[in-house]
Design a protein around this motif. Structure first.
Motif, PDB file in Angstrom:
ATOM      1  N   TYR A 168       0.841  -1.207   0.000  1.00  0.00           N
ATOM      2  CA  TYR A 168       0.000   0.000   0.000  1.00  0.00           C
ATOM      3  C   TYR A 168       0.874   1.255   0.000  1.00  0.00           C
ATOM      4  O   TYR A 168       0.643   2.177  -0.790  1.00  0.00           O
ATOM      5  CB  TYR A 168      -0.908  -0.016   1.228  1.00  0.00           C
ATOM      6  CG  TYR A 168      -1.722   1.240   1.418  1.00  0.00           C
ATOM      7  CD1 TYR A 168      -2.911   1.437   0.708  1.00  0.00           C
ATOM      8  CD2 TYR A 168      -1.308   2.245   2.298  1.00  0.00           C
ATOM      9  CE1 TYR A 168      -3.661   2.586   0.879  1.00  0.00           C
ATOM     10  CE2 TYR A 168      -2.049   3.400   2.469  1.00  0.00           C
ATOM     11  CZ  TYR A 168      -3.224   3.565   1.763  1.00  0.00           C
ATOM     12  OH  TYR A 168      -3.970   4.718   1.919  1.00  0.00           O
ATOM     13  N   HIS A 169       1.893   1.273   0.861  1.00  0.00           N
ATOM     14  CA  HIS A 169       2.779   2.451   0.924  1.00  0.00           C
ATOM     15  C   HIS A 169       3.584   2.604  -0.367  1.00  0.00           C
ATOM     16  O   HIS A 169       3.779   3.732  -0.850  1.00  0.00           O
ATOM     17  CB  HIS A 169       3.704   2.360   2.135  1.00  0.00           C
ATOM     18  CG  HIS A 169       3.003   2.519   3.450  1.00  0.00           C
ATOM     19  ND1 HIS A 169       2.082   3.523   3.686  1.00  0.00           N
ATOM     20  CD2 HIS A 169       3.078   1.809   4.597  1.00  0.00           C
ATOM     21  CE1 HIS A 169       1.620   3.422   4.921  1.00  0.00           C
ATOM     22  NE2 HIS A 169       2.204   2.386   5.500  1.00  0.00           N
ATOM     23  N   ALA A 170       4.028   1.492  -0.926  1.00  0.00           N
ATOM     24  CA  ALA A 170       4.785   1.557  -2.187  1.00  0.00           C
ATOM     25  C   ALA A 170       3.918   2.125  -3.306  1.00  0.00           C
ATOM     26  O   ALA A 170       4.352   3.000  -4.071  1.00  0.00           O
ATOM     27  CB  ALA A 170       5.291   0.162  -2.564  1.00  0.00           C
ATOM     28  N   LEU A 171       2.680   1.648  -3.404  1.00  0.00           N
ATOM     29  CA  LEU A 171       1.787   2.087  -4.482  1.00  0.00           C
ATOM     30  C   LEU A 171       1.292   3.514  -4.296  1.00  0.00           C
ATOM     31  O   LEU A 171       0.811   4.139  -5.250  1.00  0.00           O
ATOM     32  CB  LEU A 171       0.591   1.129  -4.597  1.00  0.00           C
ATOM     33  CG  LEU A 171       0.938  -0.314  -5.004  1.00  0.00           C
ATOM     34  CD1 LEU A 171      -0.294  -1.200  -4.958  1.00  0.00           C
ATOM     35  CD2 LEU A 171       1.573  -0.354  -6.390  1.00  0.00           C
ATOM     36  N   ASN A 172       1.412   4.022  -3.077  1.00  0.00           N
ATOM     37  CA  ASN A 172       1.024   5.410  -2.821  1.00  0.00           C
ATOM     38  C   ASN A 172       2.205   6.378  -2.890  1.00  0.00           C
ATOM     39  O   ASN A 172       2.056   7.557  -2.585  1.00  0.00           O
ATOM     40  CB  ASN A 172       0.327   5.524  -1.460  1.00  0.00           C
ATOM     41  CG  ASN A 172      -1.146   5.145  -1.552  1.00  0.00           C
ATOM     42  OD1 ASN A 172      -1.992   5.932  -1.946  1.00  0.00           O
ATOM     43  ND2 ASN A 172      -1.442   3.898  -1.222  1.00  0.00           N
ATOM     44  N   SER A 173       3.365   5.863  -3.278  1.00  0.00           N
ATOM     45  CA  SER A 173       4.512   6.755  -3.492  1.00  0.00           C
ATOM     46  C   SER A 173       4.362   7.406  -4.874  1.00  0.00           C
ATOM     47  O   SER A 173       3.456   7.076  -5.635  1.00  0.00           O
ATOM     48  CB  SER A 173       5.816   5.945  -3.427  1.00  0.00           C
ATOM     49  OG  SER A 173       5.894   5.056  -4.527  1.00  0.00           O
ATOM     50  N   THR A 174       5.256   8.305  -5.188  1.00  0.00           N
ATOM     51  CA  THR A 174       5.136   9.041  -6.455  1.00  0.00           C
ATOM     52  C   THR A 174       5.679   8.250  -7.643  1.00  0.00           C
ATOM     53  O   THR A 174       5.438   8.600  -8.792  1.00  0.00           O
ATOM     54  CB  THR A 174       5.909  10.373  -6.360  1.00  0.00           C
ATOM     55  OG1 THR A 174       7.256  10.096  -5.958  1.00  0.00           O
ATOM     56  CG2 THR A 174       5.251  11.296  -5.352  1.00  0.00           C
TER      57      THR A 174
END
Length: 428
Positions: free
Chosen positions: A19-25
């Motif tokens: 989730y955090h990876a996919l919400n990065s730029t």
């Protein structure tokens, strides 16, 4: 580009690190590495490797529907990452925490590599509700007894919210790449005949859990172990399910898992050494013929033999029976708990290092929250309590009531007295 490294979290849904990876730029390259150091110790038809590959194949199918794919590698993780870094410009590597000693050492080495390349290593808590030192005594020391730990766990739980991490909603951030999805044969393995059965957290099972979970002839356990071990299901969703069902016993089992994980985190030496140091002075008998008979389910004690044959045939053993066979090995046969722990590690498809070590040390009396050494399971009495109709035993030991069945390899009374004497000499 960023990387998300799948490890013990083999799902797209409610995956914190993903989730955090996919919400990065940046776009995200999803990878999995079959670690050759681990695989080299396993038989070529290991059920867990087959299960992992099936879970990865499920991920691959889900990603293919979005026009995306998973990159699967085989090798030393350090070398795999060196090759990826040589071919790509990577800003950050995302993954979820792994708490076992081998994983901690591996991650430390990788973090050093990432630092040399000015790459951030971002790790998240995903496979537990509380980790490391999040549930400790008021003086900051770790709990070594389950009941007060679980009490504090539940108190702390009231102060948090179970957040959902809808990682499955942002799969468009996954980058297109040309890395392969390796087959089992590509990594030198073949499909196991042993299949991991589906888990069951139905309302029916959970509502009847307390009354059925101790009886091996009844389908009364969830079979969640392997799915939690490899992160095929979200622990947050399972805890929410337990609370919603108002079944304290099922909830407590999930907390036991975290109790043993924090024990292994604080006391990693317990993989090889007794938690209670004086128990390492026990003069084990370690008879190799006795051990072979135990492994093969030929001890002449029906519940012990049924359990070991179930394990050898299916990669699973009922939890109640695990206690009986472990106690028998340590107490009746006076064989070092580490031998049994190693055998379970080879055979169990739901093998979890923290729980396996913790439970074996419990059986031997040497661990945290352990049964006193003078508590010795009577394997015959266990039948009366938990398999009185002999349904479980007859399934796995069909010759049990015939003249061909093995005679007991030890006498219960004599073995019990020998155990008490040897243990007393060692620990007083």
């Amino acid at each position: 580009m960023n990387i998300f490294w799948f490890r013990r979290d083999l799902r797209l849904e409610d995956n914190v690190g993903l989730y955090h990876a996919l919400n990065s730029t940046e776009e995200v390259l999803p990878i999995f590495i079959f670690d050759e150091a681990i695989l080299s110790q396993l038989p070529k038809d290991d059920a867990r490797v087959t299960f992992i590959h099936e879970l990865l194949s499920t991920l691959q199918k889900q990603l293919n529907l979005q026009g995306k794919s998973l990159a699967v590698f085989h090798g030393n993780p350090l070398e795999v990452f060196k090759n990826i870094l040589a071919e790509n410009s990577i800003s950050a590597v995302y993954t979820n925490h792994d708490y076992e000693p081998y994983a901690r050492k591996r991650d430390k080495e990788l973090n050093q590599l990432f630092k040399e390349h000015s790459i951030e290593f971002k790790t998240s808590k995903d496979q537990v509700i509380f980790e490391k030192s999040e549930v400790v005594k008021d003086d900051g020391l770790p709990y070594v007894v389950y009941t007060p730990y679980s009490r504090k766990w539940k108190e702390k739980f009231k102060t948090i919210s179970l957040i959902d991490y809808p990682s499955e909603n942002k799969l468009d951030k996954i980058t297109n790449h040309s890395y392969p999805f390796l087959s089992l044969s590509d990594i030198g393995f073949e499909a196991s005949k042993i299949k991991v059965p589906p888990f069951d957290v139905s309302d029916h099972l959970i509502s009847n859990y307390e009354g059925t979970r101790n009886f091996p002839a009844v389908k009364g356990t969830s079979m969640l172990g392997a799915y939690l071990r490899f992160g095929a299901v979200s622990i947050r969703k399972m805890v929410a399910k337990a609370i919603e069902s108002k079944n304290e016993t099922f909830w407590n089992e999930l907390i036991w898992r975290e109790f043993f994980m924090q024990i292994l985190w604080h006391f990693p030496h317990t993989i090889q050494k007794s938690f209670k140091e004086k128990y390492d002075a026990i003069q084990w008998n370690n008879d190799e013929t006795d051990f072979k008979n135990w492994c093969e389910g030929k001890t002449g004690y029906p519940m012990v033999d049924a359990g070991m044959r179930e394990l050898n045939a299916t990669g699973h053993m009922h939890n109640r029976v695990r206690m009986v066979v472990a106690s028998f090995l340590c107490k009746h046969l006076l064989i070092d708990w580490r031998w049994g722990e190693t055998y379970f590690a080879q055979k169990l498809f739901d093998y979890e290092q923290a729980s396996n070590v913790g439970n074996w040390q419990w059986a031997a009396g040497s661990g945290v929250d352990a049964a006193p050494y003078f508590r010795i399971f009577n394997p015959t009495e266990q039948i009366k309590k938990f398999d009185k109709d002999w349904k479980y035993i007859k399934k796995w030991v069909p010759e049990v009531e015939t003249s061909t069945y093995t005679q007991p390899i030890v006498d219960h009374k004599e073995a019990r007295e020998r155990c008490l004497r040897i243990y007393k000499e060692a620990v007083g």
